[in-house]
Scaffold this motif. Sequence first.
Motif, PDB file in Angstrom:
ATOM      1  N   ALA A 135       0.831  -1.210   0.000  1.00  0.00           N
ATOM      2  CA  ALA A 135       0.000   0.000   0.000  1.00  0.00           C
ATOM      3  C   ALA A 135       0.862   1.255   0.000  1.00  0.00           C
ATOM      4  CB  ALA A 135      -0.929  -0.004   1.220  1.00  0.00           C
ATOM      5  N   LEU A 136       1.966   1.213   0.762  1.00  0.00           N
ATOM      6  CA  LEU A 136       2.861   2.369   0.840  1.00  0.00           C
ATOM      7  C   LEU A 136       3.467   2.666  -0.531  1.00  0.00           C
ATOM      8  CD1 LEU A 136       4.195   4.445   2.736  1.00  0.00           C
ATOM      9  CD2 LEU A 136       6.047   2.802   3.075  1.00  0.00           C
ATOM     10  N   ARG A 137       3.879   1.617  -1.226  1.00  0.00           N
ATOM     11  CA  ARG A 137       4.461   1.793  -2.568  1.00  0.00           C
ATOM     12  C   ARG A 137       3.430   2.383  -3.533  1.00  0.00           C
ATOM     13  NH1 ARG A 137       4.834  -1.997  -7.128  1.00  0.00           N
ATOM     14  NH2 ARG A 137       6.468  -1.234  -8.535  1.00  0.00           N
ATOM     15  N   ILE A 138       2.218   1.853  -3.485  1.00  0.00           N
ATOM     16  CA  ILE A 138       1.158   2.345  -4.370  1.00  0.00           C
ATOM     17  C   ILE A 138       0.863   3.816  -4.090  1.00  0.00           C
ATOM     18  CG2 ILE A 138      -1.298   2.107  -4.942  1.00  0.00           C
ATOM     19  CD1 ILE A 138      -0.889  -0.939  -4.222  1.00  0.00           C
ATOM     20  N   GLN A 139       0.764   4.164  -2.802  1.00  0.00           N
ATOM     21  CA  GLN A 139       0.464   5.547  -2.433  1.00  0.00           C
ATOM     22  C   GLN A 139       1.589   6.487  -2.838  1.00  0.00           C
ATOM     23  OE1 GLN A 139      -2.826   6.307  -0.314  1.00  0.00           O
ATOM     24  NE2 GLN A 139      -2.884   4.673  -1.824  1.00  0.00           N
ATOM     25  N   LYS A 140       2.855   6.050  -2.673  1.00  0.00           N
ATOM     26  CA  LYS A 140       4.004   6.883  -3.024  1.00  0.00           C
ATOM     27  C   LYS A 140       4.056   7.135  -4.527  1.00  0.00           C
ATOM     28  CE  LYS A 140       6.006   7.558   0.990  1.00  0.00           C
ATOM     29  NZ  LYS A 140       6.100   8.931   1.553  1.00  0.00           N
ATOM     30  N   LEU A 178       2.889  10.943  -9.302  1.00  0.00           N
ATOM     31  CA  LEU A 178       2.107  11.403 -10.449  1.00  0.00           C
ATOM     32  C   LEU A 178       1.324  12.664 -10.091  1.00  0.00           C
ATOM     33  CD1 LEU A 178       0.965  11.149 -13.285  1.00  0.00           C
ATOM     34  CD2 LEU A 178      -0.710   9.513 -12.399  1.00  0.00           C
ATOM     35  N   GLU A 179       0.752  12.671  -8.898  1.00  0.00           N
ATOM     36  CA  GLU A 179      -0.009  13.839  -8.454  1.00  0.00           C
ATOM     37  C   GLU A 179       0.863  15.088  -8.446  1.00  0.00           C
ATOM     38  OE1 GLU A 179      -2.268  15.393  -4.400  1.00  0.00           O
ATOM     39  OE2 GLU A 179      -1.867  13.258  -4.672  1.00  0.00           O
ATOM     40  N   ASN A 180       2.084  14.960  -7.943  1.00  0.00           N
ATOM     41  CA  ASN A 180       2.998  16.104  -7.898  1.00  0.00           C
ATOM     42  C   ASN A 180       3.390  16.567  -9.297  1.00  0.00           C
ATOM     43  OD1 ASN A 180       3.089  16.375  -5.098  1.00  0.00           O
ATOM     44  ND2 ASN A 180       4.724  14.869  -4.884  1.00  0.00           N
ATOM     45  N   GLN A 181       3.563  15.618 -10.218  1.00  0.00           N
ATOM     46  CA  GLN A 181       3.861  15.999 -11.599  1.00  0.00           C
ATOM     47  C   GLN A 181       2.710  16.803 -12.189  1.00  0.00           C
ATOM     48  OE1 GLN A 181       4.737  12.021 -13.189  1.00  0.00           O
ATOM     49  NE2 GLN A 181       6.826  12.689 -13.615  1.00  0.00           N
ATOM     50  N   LEU A 182       1.490  16.352 -11.932  1.00  0.00           N
ATOM     51  CA  LEU A 182       0.318  17.048 -12.471  1.00  0.00           C
ATOM     52  C   LEU A 182       0.162  18.431 -11.851  1.00  0.00           C
ATOM     53  CD1 LEU A 182      -2.300  14.139 -12.632  1.00  0.00           C
ATOM     54  CD2 LEU A 182      -0.899  15.087 -14.484  1.00  0.00           C
ATOM     55  N   LYS A 183       0.540  18.575 -10.596  1.00  0.00           N
ATOM     56  CA  LYS A 183       0.454  19.879  -9.932  1.00  0.00           C
ATOM     57  C   LYS A 183       1.349  20.914 -10.611  1.00  0.00           C
ATOM     58  CE  LYS A 183       0.433  20.259  -5.450  1.00  0.00           C
ATOM     59  NZ  LYS A 183       0.753  20.085  -4.012  1.00  0.00           N
ATOM     60  N   HIS A 184       2.448  20.444 -11.211  1.00  0.00           N
ATOM     61  CA  HIS A 184       3.402  21.358 -11.829  1.00  0.00           C
ATOM     62  C   HIS A 184       3.299  21.370 -13.351  1.00  0.00           C
ATOM     63  CE1 HIS A 184       5.118  20.765  -7.782  1.00  0.00           C
ATOM     64  NE2 HIS A 184       5.547  22.002  -7.929  1.00  0.00           N
ATOM     65  N   ALA A 185       2.305  20.686 -13.891  1.00  0.00           N
ATOM     66  CA  ALA A 185       2.120  20.692 -15.345  1.00  0.00           C
ATOM     67  C   ALA A 185       1.735  22.091 -15.811  1.00  0.00           C
ATOM     68  CB  ALA A 185       1.046  19.685 -15.741  1.00  0.00           C
TER      69      ALA A 185
END
Length: 203
Positions: free
Chosen positions: A84-89, A94-101
């Motif tokens: 679960a930790l790996r999946i969340q990380k 990806l979320e952080n990449q999208l935040k800076h797109a």
Amino acid sequence: MQINLNILTENNHSSLLSKNVPTADNALLQYMQKVTQGTNNADTEDKKQQKLQHIVNKLKHGKKLTAQEMEFLRMNYPDEYQHALRIQKMAEMLENQLKHAKSKQEADSYIAAALNGIPDDDPDKECLVAAFNEISKEFHHSSAYHRLPDTPEEVKKQRKHNGDNGFERKADDDSGSDNSGDLMSWTPLQDIIDAAPTLELKG
């Protein structure tokens, strides 16, 4: 007959218990304690299994786990916690990449790269694909995505976008509320800044 009656008196009964001599009452009490303890343990384990299954289902549907759910896994199911930790990380990356797109095209390329980067033999593939798809769906329905220019060329025509675009994925707390419209909140001040002309120095 008198001897048998004396054995059943209170004093002699206590004496027998103190010497760990089994009697019908003592044996029944011990049996009931074992049954009760076993039932409680079974109930506890059953509830833990139900909660684990609920968390696994959330992961398979790409939902973000809460801190409490991650702690539950860490305390009770360390192997599942590592998955679960790996999946969340990876979802957070990806979320952080999208935040800076800086454009819709750039954001979509991040999503495609994340999905294509999952090996077929990855044990967490099902959950990772679900997580990336869920992030993609949330992002495409957010204000952050709709405010982005379509292409990098359009970005160059506008003022350079500094920092992130405000996209943030919420942990699914099963409240049933849809926060997809609140993934980004822009202030009037930000609109003024965006609309303001910029000074470009040419060397």
